[in-house]
Design a protein around this motif. Sequence first.
Motif, PDB file in Angstrom:
ATOM      1  N   GLY A  72       0.825  -1.209   0.000  1.00  0.00           N
ATOM      2  CA  GLY A  72       0.000   0.000   0.000  1.00  0.00           C
ATOM      3  C   GLY A  72       0.855   1.253   0.000  1.00  0.00           C
ATOM      4  N   CYS A  73       0.198   2.392  -0.109  1.00  0.00           N
ATOM      5  CA  CYS A  73       0.957   3.638  -0.212  1.00  0.00           C
ATOM      6  C   CYS A  73       0.132   4.811   0.282  1.00  0.00           C
ATOM      7  N   ASN A  74       0.787   5.707   1.022  1.00  0.00           N
ATOM      8  CA  ASN A  74       0.101   6.912   1.518  1.00  0.00           C
ATOM      9  C   ASN A  74       0.539   8.163   0.774  1.00  0.00           C
ATOM     10  N   ASN A  75       1.317   7.991  -0.293  1.00  0.00           N
ATOM     11  CA  ASN A  75       1.893   9.174  -0.942  1.00  0.00           C
ATOM     12  C   ASN A  75       0.919   9.913  -1.844  1.00  0.00           C
ATOM     13  N   PHE A  76      -0.016   9.213  -2.393  1.00  0.00           N
ATOM     14  CA  PHE A  76      -1.026   9.846  -3.253  1.00  0.00           C
ATOM     15  C   PHE A  76      -0.411  10.768  -4.310  1.00  0.00           C
ATOM     16  N   CYS A  77       0.505  10.236  -5.097  1.00  0.00           N
ATOM     17  CA  CYS A  77       0.956  10.969  -6.271  1.00  0.00           C
ATOM     18  C   CYS A  77      -0.299  11.167  -7.128  1.00  0.00           C
ATOM     19  N   THR A  78      -0.441  12.343  -7.724  1.00  0.00           N
ATOM     20  CA  THR A  78      -1.748  12.690  -8.309  1.00  0.00           C
ATOM     21  C   THR A  78      -2.111  11.870  -9.557  1.00  0.00           C
ATOM     22  N   TYR A  79      -1.130  11.149 -10.126  1.00  0.00           N
ATOM     23  CA  TYR A  79      -1.408  10.322 -11.310  1.00  0.00           C
ATOM     24  C   TYR A  79      -1.719   8.882 -10.948  1.00  0.00           C
ATOM     25  N   CYS A  80      -1.490   8.489  -9.686  1.00  0.00           N
ATOM     26  CA  CYS A  80      -1.328   7.065  -9.374  1.00  0.00           C
ATOM     27  C   CYS A  80      -2.554   6.438  -8.707  1.00  0.00           C
ATOM     28  N   ILE A  81      -2.895   5.268  -9.174  1.00  0.00           N
ATOM     29  CA  ILE A  81      -4.083   4.548  -8.698  1.00  0.00           C
ATOM     30  C   ILE A  81      -3.760   3.652  -7.480  1.00  0.00           C
ATOM     31  N   VAL A  82      -2.465   3.413  -7.244  1.00  0.00           N
ATOM     32  CA  VAL A  82      -2.074   2.424  -6.233  1.00  0.00           C
ATOM     33  C   VAL A  82      -2.690   2.660  -4.837  1.00  0.00           C
ATOM     34  N   PRO A  83      -2.679   3.896  -4.307  1.00  0.00           N
ATOM     35  CA  PRO A  83      -3.257   4.058  -2.964  1.00  0.00           C
ATOM     36  C   PRO A  83      -4.735   3.656  -2.908  1.00  0.00           C
ATOM     37  N   TYR A  84      -5.406   3.678  -4.074  1.00  0.00           N
ATOM     38  CA  TYR A  84      -6.831   3.317  -4.102  1.00  0.00           C
ATOM     39  C   TYR A  84      -7.033   1.818  -4.308  1.00  0.00           C
ATOM     40  N   GLY A  88       7.890  -3.716  -1.693  1.00  0.00           N
ATOM     41  CA  GLY A  88       6.852  -2.844  -1.141  1.00  0.00           C
ATOM     42  C   GLY A  88       6.620  -1.715  -2.123  1.00  0.00           C
ATOM     43  N   GLN A  89       5.410  -1.188  -2.160  1.00  0.00           N
ATOM     44  CA  GLN A  89       5.133  -0.070  -3.075  1.00  0.00           C
ATOM     45  C   GLN A  89       5.997   1.126  -2.696  1.00  0.00           C
ATOM     46  N   ASN A  90       6.246   1.249  -1.396  1.00  0.00           N
ATOM     47  CA  ASN A  90       7.070   2.346  -0.891  1.00  0.00           C
ATOM     48  C   ASN A  90       7.969   1.713   0.178  1.00  0.00           C
ATOM     49  N   SER A  94      11.667   2.251  -4.022  1.00  0.00           N
ATOM     50  CA  SER A  94      11.904   3.277  -3.005  1.00  0.00           C
ATOM     51  C   SER A  94      11.359   4.631  -3.419  1.00  0.00           C
ATOM     52  N   TYR A  95      11.039   5.423  -2.410  1.00  0.00           N
ATOM     53  CA  TYR A  95      10.549   6.786  -2.629  1.00  0.00           C
ATOM     54  C   TYR A  95      11.677   7.743  -2.252  1.00  0.00           C
ATOM     55  N   PRO A  96      12.081   8.642  -3.159  1.00  0.00           N
ATOM     56  CA  PRO A  96      13.292   9.453  -2.921  1.00  0.00           C
ATOM     57  C   PRO A  96      13.283  10.226  -1.598  1.00  0.00           C
ATOM     58  N   LEU A 141      12.301   8.800 -10.308  1.00  0.00           N
ATOM     59  CA  LEU A 141      12.279  10.267 -10.265  1.00  0.00           C
ATOM     60  C   LEU A 141      10.986  10.810 -10.878  1.00  0.00           C
ATOM     61  N   GLN A 142      10.441  10.127 -11.848  1.00  0.00           N
ATOM     62  CA  GLN A 142       9.198  10.459 -12.578  1.00  0.00           C
ATOM     63  C   GLN A 142       9.362  11.647 -13.528  1.00  0.00           C
ATOM     64  N   SER A 143       9.874  12.776 -13.041  1.00  0.00           N
ATOM     65  CA  SER A 143      10.079  13.944 -13.907  1.00  0.00           C
ATOM     66  C   SER A 143      11.256  14.750 -13.366  1.00  0.00           C
ATOM     67  N   ASN A 158       2.480  15.924  -6.864  1.00  0.00           N
ATOM     68  CA  ASN A 158       2.450  15.746  -5.406  1.00  0.00           C
ATOM     69  C   ASN A 158       3.597  14.881  -4.903  1.00  0.00           C
ATOM     70  N   ARG A 159       4.730  14.961  -5.597  1.00  0.00           N
ATOM     71  CA  ARG A 159       5.919  14.260  -5.108  1.00  0.00           C
ATOM     72  C   ARG A 159       6.536  15.137  -4.018  1.00  0.00           C
ATOM     73  N   ARG A 160       7.015  14.509  -2.962  1.00  0.00           N
ATOM     74  CA  ARG A 160       7.551  15.284  -1.837  1.00  0.00           C
ATOM     75  C   ARG A 160       9.047  15.565  -1.990  1.00  0.00           C
TER      76      ARG A 160
END
Length: 430
Positions: A147-159, A191-193, A230-232, A257-259, A269-271
């Motif tokens: 699971g993931c709590n990051n909620f990147c605005t493009y990503c369906i995974v947290p849902y 793990g997703q994160n 991993s999440y940067p 990195l995504q972008s 919404n990347r931190r």
Amino acid sequence: MNVYDSGRIADILENMGYIAAETIQDADLILFNTCHIREKAAEKLFSDLGRIEIIKNERAEKGLDTTIGVVGCVVQAEDEQISKRAPYVDFATGPLTYYRLPEILQKIARKKGECIIDTDFPAESKFDYLPQNKAKGGCSYLAIQEGCNNFCTYCIVPYTRGVETSRPIEDVINEAKRLVETGTLEINLLGQNVNSYHGEDSAGKERSLAYLLNKLAEIEGLQRLRYTTSYPADVTDELIDCHRNLKKLMPYLHLPLQSGSDKILKAMNRRHTSGQYLEVIEKLKEANPDIGLSSDFIVGFPGETDEDFQATMDMVKKVNYIQAFSFKYSRRAGTPAAIYPNQVDEKIKKERLEILQDQLFSQQLRFNKDCVGKIVPVLFESKGRKNGEIFGRSPYMQTVVVKGGDDNINQIRQVEIIKGGMNSLSGIIK
Ligand code: 5AD
Ligand code: SF4
């Protein structure tokens, strides 16, 4: 993670007495494990199901019953679509509930004809209900976080995979020991994160991924450790120290990195910014100068201009990735970015993806060619495509093909690299 889940589903079925069918026409049970990350992946399910309906009908003419099931993230997001578009599907269960397969299959055996759908976000952890994970070869996946709590605005995974949960330290260590006892030489923690792992120890204290890696490195017989994805912003100094100190930790890190554009990273919404990402890379390279990096990239995120895309290209060159996955942005219903007004034209997305991939592939080829002449430890996984060939993985996850006997499979051998291509290396066992 889906490969891991599919393996665990196979374990459940094996425990129930199922055996793998030789051909799909022989199968009494046909199961699809599905991905919802991009539209293409989800649509593939529906075209595959169309083919399976034909097989189900052909078998029915011969008096054979076929149960069709769908598992995974598509179920979590599109359960109604499945029963509407493919009414011949007997059951559908999400990525967190497939441990209930025995129950579901028993229900179907009692009452055929109605589609059972299970898309709960269960309070219990599936890991407490799955059969023991045993080694199926020299390298094994071990899921430690989901699971993931990051909620990147493009990503369906947290849902689809739900909020982030970590498995307790003891459970992970016991599973790792069992994998090593049954023949595993390499463990890839999943793990997703994965680097936000915070599993409890037996005293109820939350422990980090770095702590876990140190503990796992103590397991005798275990030779290689990896972790992904991993999440940067969650790469800690303690984790970087693992890359300095743990010989078993492979010198390869997938760090998406995504972008390269800070404006786009913010809209995603990347931190982290691209500068903060580079700081992490610098520290990692200082800890282990041999480290190779890989990444995920999305092109054509809403609002991405030519300058934003150029910033991504600049980062690709600066970091000098040795491998990477890259995708066109895909609108996922229910995610914030899907309704952003400034969507990018498909044609531009395609052009940018080609430019990006040309660069990434040339860097990958250069890295692979630079391996020629080196002696590399390879963990062999299975027979190759051609007779007498076997293939395995280098510390950098490169595919290495050699001529060699089956006795090398599930073993680590020293290999001299004689050729480096885009997708694989070839060599000779020393
Ligand atoms: N469109 C395109 N790529 C996506 N990813 C996740 N969601 C999307 C999307 N909507 C990519 C990201 C992530 C990888 C697993 O998939 O790059 O890191
Ligand atoms: Fe999706 Fe990864 Fe972002 Fe989580 S961190 S929302 S899994 S892209």
